[in-house]
Design an enzyme around this catalytic site. Structure first.
Site, PDB file in Angstrom:
ATOM      1  CD  GLU A 170      -2.952  -0.944  -0.019  1.00  0.00           C
ATOM      2  OE1 GLU A 170      -3.096   0.181  -0.548  1.00  0.00           O
ATOM      3  OE2 GLU A 170      -3.552  -1.952  -0.404  1.00  0.00           O
ATOM      4  CD1 TRP A 176      -1.181  -0.655  -4.734  1.00  0.00           C
ATOM      5  CD2 TRP A 176      -1.574   0.917  -6.268  1.00  0.00           C
ATOM      6  NE1 TRP A 176      -1.529  -1.282  -5.908  1.00  0.00           N
ATOM      7  CE2 TRP A 176      -1.775  -0.344  -6.855  1.00  0.00           C
ATOM      8  CE3 TRP A 176      -1.767   2.066  -7.040  1.00  0.00           C
ATOM      9  CZ2 TRP A 176      -2.162  -0.494  -8.195  1.00  0.00           C
ATOM     10  CZ3 TRP A 176      -2.144   1.914  -8.369  1.00  0.00           C
ATOM     11  CH2 TRP A 176      -2.340   0.646  -8.928  1.00  0.00           C
ATOM     12  CD1 TRP A 207     -19.417  13.768 -15.555  1.00  0.00           C
ATOM     13  CD2 TRP A 207     -19.930  11.694 -14.876  1.00  0.00           C
ATOM     14  NE1 TRP A 207     -18.275  13.012 -15.659  1.00  0.00           N
ATOM     15  CE2 TRP A 207     -18.559  11.734 -15.255  1.00  0.00           C
ATOM     16  CE3 TRP A 207     -20.472  10.506 -14.420  1.00  0.00           C
ATOM     17  CZ2 TRP A 207     -17.740  10.615 -15.177  1.00  0.00           C
ATOM     18  CZ3 TRP A 207     -19.652   9.391 -14.337  1.00  0.00           C
ATOM     19  CH2 TRP A 207     -18.308   9.449 -14.712  1.00  0.00           C
ATOM     20  CG  ASN A 251      -8.716  -0.391  -0.155  1.00  0.00           C
ATOM     21  OD1 ASN A 251      -8.918   0.411  -1.047  1.00  0.00           O
ATOM     22  ND2 ASN A 251      -8.314  -1.631  -0.389  1.00  0.00           N
ATOM     23  CD1 TRP A 271     -15.416  11.600 -12.859  1.00  0.00           C
ATOM     24  CD2 TRP A 271     -13.883  11.877 -11.256  1.00  0.00           C
ATOM     25  NE1 TRP A 271     -14.385  12.328 -13.411  1.00  0.00           N
ATOM     26  CE2 TRP A 271     -13.427  12.504 -12.449  1.00  0.00           C
ATOM     27  CE3 TRP A 271     -13.093  11.924 -10.115  1.00  0.00           C
ATOM     28  CZ2 TRP A 271     -12.204  13.169 -12.525  1.00  0.00           C
ATOM     29  CZ3 TRP A 271     -11.874  12.586 -10.190  1.00  0.00           C
ATOM     30  CH2 TRP A 271     -11.438  13.197 -11.383  1.00  0.00           C
ATOM     31  CD1 TRP A 277     -12.355   9.825  -4.704  1.00  0.00           C
ATOM     32  CD2 TRP A 277     -14.236   9.339  -5.806  1.00  0.00           C
ATOM     33  NE1 TRP A 277     -13.327   9.587  -3.772  1.00  0.00           N
ATOM     34  CE2 TRP A 277     -14.495   9.288  -4.417  1.00  0.00           C
ATOM     35  CE3 TRP A 277     -15.271   9.062  -6.693  1.00  0.00           C
ATOM     36  CZ2 TRP A 277     -15.756   8.975  -3.891  1.00  0.00           C
ATOM     37  CZ3 TRP A 277     -16.528   8.748  -6.183  1.00  0.00           C
ATOM     38  CH2 TRP A 277     -16.760   8.710  -4.798  1.00  0.00           C
TER      39      TRP A 277
END
Length: 268
Positions: free
Chosen positions: A38, A41, A71, A106, A124, A147
């Site tokens: 992680e 990441w 959207w 997460n 988003w 996101w």
């Protein structure tokens, strides 16, 4: 740990060093592996943000040649999502935890992002903005990078989560959902994933009449949307650490190797 990393109170290099020291002196296992994983990441999204700049905040995402995405303007869906009243227990529980504590796991972040963007089809960026205001472990590159990935706008695959299945897989007895949704306390575990399936007499005995004590599932638009083209990446909207996976018994799996290579070659 994530809030301390996000605020610069502890160095990720120090964390990595201490984990390696623990592995050498005590034990190397899945937990130590995933912690380092992680951190990698986290670095990936730092470089991801450096590469894409303000494209990270564009409606159409970071994918090359990404098409314009129209959207839906749905204030009711966005409000239900923020307040944990969508009628989808896993989504609602996570959103209420976020509102109460400023934290979300997460797995929860992936689920709630998928619901808002790929199920409700809401922009988003509204989800990313809300997380920015709520998370105690907010990190700009991790939050917005995750996101845009959740929206399927990075040029990789789309990860749309089946919320009911996620509930059955990760909260089969509803312990987590019931903790944050006390109105579901009396609901039998087998109905937690989708309480509307409870027969009327069960709803009465559980003191949870759907549409009265707990919202009926929010009416979603037709599911003909898969993001802004091909997209996805790593799931939804984490501001810091999180996530566990399944690999070989020692925690090392091919997926992790591939993602490490991706992080290392981001500028190539």
């Amino acid at each position: 740990l994530a809030p301390w990393l996000a605020l610069g109170c502890v160095s990720p290099r120090f964390v990595e060093h201490e984990v390696r020291r623990f592995e050498t002196s005590r034990v190397e296992n899945k937990s130590t592996y995933w912690l380092i994983f992680e951190l990698i990441w986290r670095d990936f999204y730092k470089f991801f943000a450096m590469k894409h700049g303000d494209r990270l905040f564009k409606s159409g995402g970071t994918a090359a040649g990404g098409k314009f995405v129209k959207w839906r303007a749905d204030d009711a869906a966005l409000s239900a999502w923020k307040n944990g009243t969508t009628g989808f227990p896993m989504v609602d529980a996570n959103m209420r935890e976020l509102k109460a504590t400023g934290f979300m796991s997460n797995r929860g972040r992936q689920n709630v992002a998928s619901w808002l963007v790929l199920d409700a089809k809401v922009d988003w960026r509204l989800g990313a903005e809300y997380f920015e205001n709520q998370l105690i472990d907010y990190d700009a590159s991790s939050n917005w990078g995750n996101w845009v990935a959740a929206a399927g706008l990075t040029g990789s695959r789309v990860n749309r989560f089946n919320i009911a299945k996620q509930t059955k897989d990760y909260d089969p007895q509803g312990e987590y959902c019931k903790h944050w949704l006390p109105e579901l306390t009396g609901v039998p575990g087998k109905f937690i994933a989708d309480p509307r399936n409870m027969p009327g007499d069960v709803q009465q005995s559980a003191n949870c009449v759907i549409g009265v004590d707990y919202p009926a599932p929010f009416k979603l638009p037709p599911q003909d949307f898969g993001g802004g083209g091909r997209g996805g990446g790593r799931g939804g909207g984490r501001g810091g650490l999180g996530g566990r996976g399944r690999g070989r018994s020692d925690g090392r799996d091919k997926r992790g190797d591939k993602q490490r290579a991706q992080a290392e070659n981001i500028f190539q």
